[in-house]
Design a protein around this motif. Sequence first.
Motif, PDB file in Angstrom:
ATOM      1  N   THR A  98      -8.248 -37.486  -2.608  1.00  0.00           N
ATOM      2  CA  THR A  98      -9.472 -36.722  -2.869  1.00  0.00           C
ATOM      3  C   THR A  98     -10.593 -37.267  -1.996  1.00  0.00           C
ATOM      4  O   THR A  98     -10.613 -38.444  -1.643  1.00  0.00           O
ATOM      5  CB  THR A  98      -9.893 -36.804  -4.349  1.00  0.00           C
ATOM      6  N   SER A 100     -14.967 -36.673  -1.545  1.00  0.00           N
ATOM      7  CA  SER A 100     -16.152 -36.007  -2.083  1.00  0.00           C
ATOM      8  C   SER A 100     -17.389 -36.383  -1.269  1.00  0.00           C
ATOM      9  O   SER A 100     -17.459 -37.460  -0.676  1.00  0.00           O
ATOM     10  CB  SER A 100     -16.364 -36.385  -3.552  1.00  0.00           C
ATOM     11  N   ALA A 106     -15.233 -32.968  -5.705  1.00  0.00           N
ATOM     12  CA  ALA A 106     -14.190 -33.603  -4.904  1.00  0.00           C
ATOM     13  C   ALA A 106     -13.170 -32.561  -4.454  1.00  0.00           C
ATOM     14  O   ALA A 106     -12.839 -31.633  -5.199  1.00  0.00           O
ATOM     15  CB  ALA A 106     -13.509 -34.704  -5.704  1.00  0.00           C
TER      16      ALA A 106
END
Length: 237
Positions: A98, A100, A106
């Motif tokens: 992930t 973000s 995210a």
Amino acid sequence: MTQHVLLNNIDHKDLRIIADRSAALGDAVMSCVAFPNEFRNLQAHYPIFFQKDPQSGAFQAIALLGLERGENLFLTDKGWNAHYMPMVLEMQPFLIGTQSRPGEEAERVIHVDMSSPRVSENEGHAVFLPHGGNTPFLEYIASLLEQVHMGASASAAFYEAVDALGLLEPFALDIELKDGRKSRLTGFYTINEEKLYALGGDDLSELNQQGYLQPLFMAVASLSNLRDLIERKNQRL
């Protein structure tokens, strides 16, 4: 030691992935994690069992590939001897990550384990095109990782529903091979067929609406593959 890094077309412009299957490439494993959304494909080849995660205590499914540690009876001199490969093995050496940015949700990204023996610059499938675009191989990997993400995300609710109905029971199997050796498979759980077939209409309807009924029956059907697994072992003795 693993070395997970964010995949990108600058640092990894020449990256290639060896997709062959062998013990040297990390495929000599007795079992691997499986997800309910692939049970239908798995049940044609592998016994599907359940076990408790040693850290969280939560249930997870596994596809059984061998009868002792470090053994994969689907590996041959010619590669993988089955029409379907469990997703967690086929996706290697890639992982779901992930990323973000401030004020944004995210997003999922692809990581690669640069320490994997599958990583190469000289052989295997190219990951990026010469001008930086994704190759068909990487597009396939991306779709596979999406399936893994969907399977992992939905698994917890599936196991909670199955456990709440008391459908999981401990399993042990005594095995005698043709050379006289005996062993015992323990530590696994299977679906209690009697309880499954005795479920009332409301429970069956709820399982079906949630998409859980088919994976349950696929897991039950998969146990017929135990005979084939034992036979594969006998043929190698």
